[in-house]
Design an enzyme around this catalytic site. Sequence first.
Site, PDB file in Angstrom:
ATOM      1  N   ASP A 180      25.943  40.283  37.178  1.00 31.83           N
ATOM      2  CA  ASP A 180      26.394  41.596  37.647  1.00 31.83           C
ATOM      3  C   ASP A 180      25.256  42.580  37.900  1.00 31.83           C
ATOM      4  O   ASP A 180      25.311  43.731  37.471  1.00 31.83           O
ATOM      5  CB  ASP A 180      27.428  42.189  36.671  1.00 31.83           C
ATOM      6  CG  ASP A 180      28.711  41.382  36.656  1.00 31.83           C
ATOM      7  OD1 ASP A 180      29.391  41.350  37.699  1.00 31.83           O
ATOM      8  OD2 ASP A 180      29.040  40.766  35.628  1.00 31.83           O
ATOM      9  N   ASP A 217      35.244  37.261  43.379  1.00 38.63           N
ATOM     10  CA  ASP A 217      34.066  37.972  42.861  1.00 38.63           C
ATOM     11  C   ASP A 217      32.853  37.109  43.194  1.00 38.63           C
ATOM     12  O   ASP A 217      32.831  35.912  42.881  1.00 38.63           O
ATOM     13  CB  ASP A 217      34.232  38.174  41.348  1.00 38.63           C
ATOM     14  CG  ASP A 217      33.083  38.947  40.722  1.00 38.63           C
ATOM     15  OD1 ASP A 217      31.912  38.580  40.956  1.00 38.63           O
ATOM     16  OD2 ASP A 217      33.348  39.911  39.978  1.00 38.63           O
ATOM     17  N   ASP A 235      26.413  34.875  36.214  1.00 38.88           N
ATOM     18  CA  ASP A 235      27.263  36.012  36.591  1.00 38.88           C
ATOM     19  C   ASP A 235      26.707  37.287  35.952  1.00 38.88           C
ATOM     20  O   ASP A 235      27.330  37.881  35.086  1.00 38.88           O
ATOM     21  CB  ASP A 235      28.698  35.727  36.112  1.00 38.88           C
ATOM     22  CG  ASP A 235      29.659  36.838  36.472  1.00 38.88           C
ATOM     23  OD1 ASP A 235      29.429  37.516  37.486  1.00 38.88           O
ATOM     24  OD2 ASP A 235      30.643  37.031  35.729  1.00 38.88           O
ATOM     25  N   HIS A 268      35.219  41.376  44.960  1.00 35.99           N
ATOM     26  CA  HIS A 268      34.337  42.094  44.044  1.00 35.99           C
ATOM     27  C   HIS A 268      32.931  41.712  44.476  1.00 35.99           C
ATOM     28  O   HIS A 268      32.498  40.579  44.237  1.00 35.99           O
ATOM     29  CB  HIS A 268      34.547  41.648  42.587  1.00 35.99           C
ATOM     30  CG  HIS A 268      35.560  42.466  41.864  1.00 35.99           C
ATOM     31  ND1 HIS A 268      35.854  42.263  40.533  1.00 35.99           N
ATOM     32  CD2 HIS A 268      36.321  43.519  42.278  1.00 35.99           C
ATOM     33  CE1 HIS A 268      36.770  43.150  40.166  1.00 35.99           C
ATOM     34  NE2 HIS A 268      37.074  43.917  41.200  1.00 35.99           N
ATOM     35  N   HIS A 271      31.366  34.693  40.648  1.00 36.14           N
ATOM     36  CA  HIS A 271      32.270  33.801  39.915  1.00 36.14           C
ATOM     37  C   HIS A 271      32.362  32.389  40.470  1.00 36.14           C
ATOM     38  O   HIS A 271      33.372  31.712  40.317  1.00 36.14           O
ATOM     39  CB  HIS A 271      33.666  34.423  39.845  1.00 36.14           C
ATOM     40  CG  HIS A 271      33.711  35.622  38.960  1.00 36.14           C
ATOM     41  ND1 HIS A 271      34.888  36.231  38.585  1.00 36.14           N
ATOM     42  CD2 HIS A 271      32.717  36.310  38.347  1.00 36.14           C
ATOM     43  CE1 HIS A 271      34.616  37.261  37.794  1.00 36.14           C
ATOM     44  NE2 HIS A 271      33.311  37.332  37.637  1.00 36.14           N
ATOM     45  N   TRP A 296      42.273  40.453  35.894  1.00 34.59           N
ATOM     46  CA  TRP A 296      41.259  39.472  35.494  1.00 34.59           C
ATOM     47  C   TRP A 296      41.363  39.279  33.985  1.00 34.59           C
ATOM     48  O   TRP A 296      41.482  40.260  33.240  1.00 34.59           O
ATOM     49  CB  TRP A 296      39.831  39.939  35.851  1.00 34.59           C
ATOM     50  CG  TRP A 296      38.845  38.995  35.223  1.00 34.59           C
ATOM     51  CD1 TRP A 296      38.564  37.722  35.629  1.00 34.59           C
ATOM     52  CD2 TRP A 296      38.088  39.215  34.025  1.00 34.59           C
ATOM     53  NE1 TRP A 296      37.675  37.142  34.759  1.00 34.59           N
ATOM     54  CE2 TRP A 296      37.364  38.034  33.772  1.00 34.59           C
ATOM     55  CE3 TRP A 296      37.955  40.294  33.141  1.00 34.59           C
ATOM     56  CZ2 TRP A 296      36.516  37.897  32.667  1.00 34.59           C
ATOM     57  CZ3 TRP A 296      37.105  40.165  32.046  1.00 34.59           C
ATOM     58  CH2 TRP A 296      36.395  38.978  31.817  1.00 34.59           C
ATOM     59  N   ASP A 349      31.473  45.368  41.954  1.00 34.82           N
ATOM     60  CA  ASP A 349      31.568  45.047  40.527  1.00 34.82           C
ATOM     61  C   ASP A 349      30.192  44.659  40.001  1.00 34.82           C
ATOM     62  O   ASP A 349      29.775  43.517  40.130  1.00 34.82           O
ATOM     63  CB  ASP A 349      32.572  43.898  40.316  1.00 34.82           C
ATOM     64  CG  ASP A 349      32.814  43.635  38.834  1.00 34.82           C
ATOM     65  OD1 ASP A 349      32.376  44.451  38.005  1.00 34.82           O
ATOM     66  OD2 ASP A 349      33.450  42.609  38.507  1.00 34.82           O
ATOM     67  N   GLU A 352      42.067  37.603  39.941  1.00 33.57           N
ATOM     68  CA  GLU A 352      40.635  37.298  40.059  1.00 33.57           C
ATOM     69  C   GLU A 352      40.260  36.082  39.220  1.00 33.57           C
ATOM     70  O   GLU A 352      40.470  36.061  38.011  1.00 33.57           O
ATOM     71  CB  GLU A 352      39.812  38.519  39.605  1.00 33.57           C
ATOM     72  CG  GLU A 352      38.306  38.289  39.634  1.00 33.57           C
ATOM     73  CD  GLU A 352      37.506  39.504  39.137  1.00 33.57           C
ATOM     74  OE1 GLU A 352      38.130  40.479  38.663  1.00 33.57           O
ATOM     75  OE2 GLU A 352      36.265  39.443  39.211  1.00 33.57           O
ATOM     76  N   LYS A 377      37.476  32.931  37.912  1.00 34.09           N
ATOM     77  CA  LYS A 377      36.116  32.890  37.395  1.00 34.09           C
ATOM     78  C   LYS A 377      35.751  31.447  37.079  1.00 34.09           C
ATOM     79  O   LYS A 377      36.625  30.620  36.875  1.00 34.09           O
ATOM     80  CB  LYS A 377      36.054  33.749  36.135  1.00 34.09           C
ATOM     81  CG  LYS A 377      34.661  34.022  35.637  1.00 34.09           C
ATOM     82  CD  LYS A 377      34.623  35.249  34.754  1.00 34.09           C
ATOM     83  CE  LYS A 377      33.229  35.397  34.178  1.00 34.09           C
ATOM     84  NZ  LYS A 377      33.020  36.669  33.527  1.00 34.09           N
TER      85      LYS A 377
END
Length: 417
Positions: A295, A258, A293, A285, A261, A184, A325, A225, A227
């Site tokens: 997390d 992810d 985003d 993820h 993303h 990533w 993640d 990955e 985004k």
Amino acid sequence: MSIQENYELAKKAYEKWGINVDEVIETLKNVPISIHCWQGDDVGGFEVNQKELSGGISVTGNYPGKASTPEELRADLEKALSLIPGKHRVNLHAIYAETNGEVVERDQLEPKHFENWVNWAKENGLGLDYNPTLFSHPKADDGLTLSHPNEEIREFWINHCIGSRKIGEYFGKELGTPALTNIWIPDGYKDIPSDRLTPRKRLKESLDKIFAVEVDEKYNLDAVESKVFGLGSESYVVGSHEFYLNYAMKNDKLCLLDTGHYHPTETVSNKISSMLLFSEKLALHVSRPVRWDSDHVVILDDELKEIALEIVRNDALDRVIIGLDFFDASINRVAAWTIGTRNMIKALLSAMLVPNEYLKQLQEEGNFTERLALMEEFKTYPFGAVWDYYCEKMGVPVKESWLEEVKAYEQEVLLKR
Ligand code: RNT
Ligand code: ZN
């Protein structure tokens, strides 16, 4: 009523629908979740010249007790793993190398810098996954790495990624289970670009160089990955979804999706079936975006359950590599791992406790009334009784009793740091 008695009752309810709960439990036992080490220290790592977290990602909060050495991080992971049913994997980043106080540039990292991790993984029966770290570094200060206009900078990161694939291969060989090495990069622009193509062309060329080096797929699997935006790359991300989707398909690499993303109303659950039609394997993820985003720690929400359903009902448990993640520094970090991972497993279990084949059949017949009715009724079936039984059987705390252990660990270990 005991856990066992509750379980027996629940089993009867599911058996009526042809669901073999004992079999479900056997299947669940063998589904590994790749637990990201970086929740334990706010994506800090152990580099000698440690830089501030960059790359457009951010950790907020200052809960006490963060791990600051490899020993602390491993101890914290062990604690979390002891509260999570099943045998799992740990996902490392290059910044978690152990270099004995020496400065080792990222393009010079070697398997030997991960020997302690590998020995620890062996002792604990864990698999390892890996990520090159293309952020928190002076050569990433421009917000560009593999797509940087400067060739020297690109070369540095290309070499780091090649070395990373070899470290992944080493993990796979040592541990007898292939490592997923995921690339990533943060590359992008804050403001509207005047040229979207050139950086993407450079990223493509860089990836071609990285993957030109032979690494045995028996031991290492490569993923990329994508985004949609990051802090400081709001207007343009070089490695977008379309970019990597096409790159992965053409070059036989894994796409890593992810869940944070994509655009806010876009869901990864709706992408899985399409991905599986065109590639053998897919990586995830699993994260929780809150408005962006962000997390956040994964909770047992509708999207998580839907992701699990897509994996289970499409018979793809061995095709979808599930990694987590998230990074939240505002709560106990061991608890964050425990909550997030237990939720991922719960979601898989709940997806297995649904008459998936029958529901598919109803759809084929156009019987949408019964489809909706059953999907809703199954939401209140006694899934919790099976979960409790599973935890007990796997020798981990049942229900919220794990929290007592985290509290004790906090008093005895974390607060003394
Ligand atoms: C960033 C990506 C990436 C990182 C980790 C630390 O937006 O999700 O996967 O979170 O590599
Ligand atoms: Zn991610």
